[in-house]
Design an enzyme around this catalytic site. Structure first.
Site: not given
Ligand code: 2IT
Length: 447
Positions: A236-242, A124, A164
């Site tokens: 959240g509203f980033g890539n993962v939540a999307w 990471k 990330d």
């Protein structure tokens, strides 16, 4: 091996590294019994070796902001463990990034990558650079300055970073551009999450969220339940939540809450495709405000400042934002409001008290390292395509992702089934990941 003894030693050595200690404690608790049935692990001091990263690079990143002022941040790459493959894991740009945070993430990544069935070690990296409020040009200059140092630590068969929190397709583009310029070789496989026209895999942007929902489907099926018509809250509203919102909707669930650092948006009729698309604009704006959704869709989304997604009554909770974002009190509120399932999509999204509360109250719970592994797994598929100089169709990638998530679920069931037939997914995921890494370390000698 005694978890209490090892933890006491690590606590004395790294007293300020809270997230790292939390992540190690959870894994050691899970594996203690199995570990002690294998004297060869004890003899080779596998645990003592596994809790320390192979190496940590720390570097200064200096860049110039839009006002012409010189800014200095710190950059890191934690190469945690390469027993089963080259180092692999994301880069996080967030103002709270510390070595402790990246050590916890690198440690988790090692077991998660082992679960994917693919040969990838754990790593990471990132920086305490804060993308909130930054212009596109500032993001580019920072990424270029960051890569000026990072490029010497990475390589397609050595260490392959990805995105990330705070690092998406745009940042990977700027990072890759600078890498190519420095290396003077077109290494397609040195970063994953690339654009579709320059070596990226179709479906990588969606993969973490899609994989999380495939895993959730298997978990529900095993428990004799179904996702259709169920209410879902996600943070959240980033890539993962999307990606999670897209697939949850496709599978017939109703996403009724999304949240951000400023509060929560309640969406009583369920999120629509237009709203899901708008999540991408919200993220790209670098404003980091979920209220923007209620401003854009005033008749559909209702904003409350200072509240979390966990305050909205739902069946299923999907933390998709940051570590420790769901506390024991949040878990109690969710359960009191009728929630019966929580799948962690963020890394270590639930505090230990929340996990214990869920598990002690018969709530279906699965940890991030199993649920969100579809992201890094699809990075692995991107590496395969790059190495073979080919590009698979969306269907091919999705089929492979499906198979991988099913296999991760099976590994959790194999190692985590309780005497009453229910599954402890925390234990299952930790033991399955650990066994693979430990055996690889054993077979390769003391190095
Ligand atoms: O936490 C994660 O698994 C990621 N951020 C993705 C890592 C990767 O290499 O795709």
């Amino acid at each position: 091996m005694k978890t209490t003894e090892i933890m006491a030693r690590l606590q004395a050595k790294y007293p300020t590294e809270k997230e790292y200690l939390q992540a190690v404690q959870e894994v050691l608790e899970s594996i203690e019994e199995v570990y002690n049935q294998h004297p060869e692990f004890e003899k080779a001091k596998i645990v003592e070796r596994l809790v320390e990263p192979d190496r940590i690079f720390t570097f200064r990143v200096t860049w110039i902001d839009d006002n012409g002022e010189v800014q200095t941040n710190l950059g890191y790459r934690v190469q945690f463990n390469s027993a089963i493959g080259p180092y692999k894991g994301g880069l996080r740009f967030h103002k709270a990034v510390t070595p402790s945070m990246l050590k916890f993430l690198g440690f988790e990544q090692t077991f998660k990558n082992a679960l994917t069935t693919l040969p990838m070690g754990g790593a990471k990296g990132g920086s305490d650079f804060d993308p909130v409020g930054k212009s596109n040009a500032e993001i580019m200059r920072f990424c270029q300055a960051f890569m000026l140092e990072l490029w010497r630590c990475i390589g397609p068969d050595q260490d392959i970073p990805a995105g990330d929190v705070g690092v998406g397709g745009r940042e990977i583009g700027f990072l890759n551009g600078m890498y190519q310029k420095l290396a003077r070789e077109y290494h397609t496989g040195v970063l994953t999450g690339k654009g579709a026209t320059w070596g990226g895999s179709i479906l990588r942007p969606e993969a973490t969220g899609f994989g999380a929902l495939y895993f959730t489907q298997h978990l529900l099926e095993k428990a004799g339940k179904d996702i259709v018509g169920k209410k879902v809250a996600l943070s959240g509203f980033g890539n993962v939540a999307w990606g999670a919102a897209t697939k949850a909707r496709e599978l017939g669930a109703k996403v009724v809450a999304i949240s951000g650092p400023d509060g929560v948006c309640h969406i009583p009729e369920g999120i629509t495709p237009e709203m899901i698309d708008y999540m991408l604009d919200m993220r790209a704006s670098n404003r980091n405000k979920v209220e923007d959704m209620a401003v854009k869709f005033p008749d559909k989304a209702f904003f409350t400042a200072g509240k979390k997604a966990w305050s909205i009554p739902v069946d299923i909770a999907l933390p998709c934002a940051f570590q420790n974002e769901l506390s024991e009190d949040d878990a109690k509120e969710l359960v009191a409001n009728g929630c019966w399932c929580c799948c962690e999509v963020s890394n270590m999204g639930c505090q230990p008290g929340a996990i214990h509360y869920f598990q002690n109250n018969g709530i279906l719970f699965a940890p991030g390292k199993a649920v969100n592994a579809g992201g890094v797994a699809t990075s692995g598929l991107e590496m395969t395509q790059n190495a073979a100089h080919i590009s698979w169709s969306a269907q091919e990638v999705d089929d492979k992702l499906h198979w991988i998530m099913q296999s991760i679920h099976e590994q959790c069931v194999k190692y985590g089934t309780r005497p009453d037939g229910t599954v402890d997914y925390v234990k299952g995921a930790n033991i399955a990941g650990f066994m693979k890494v430990a055996e690889a370390m054993l077979e390769q000698g003391v190095i």
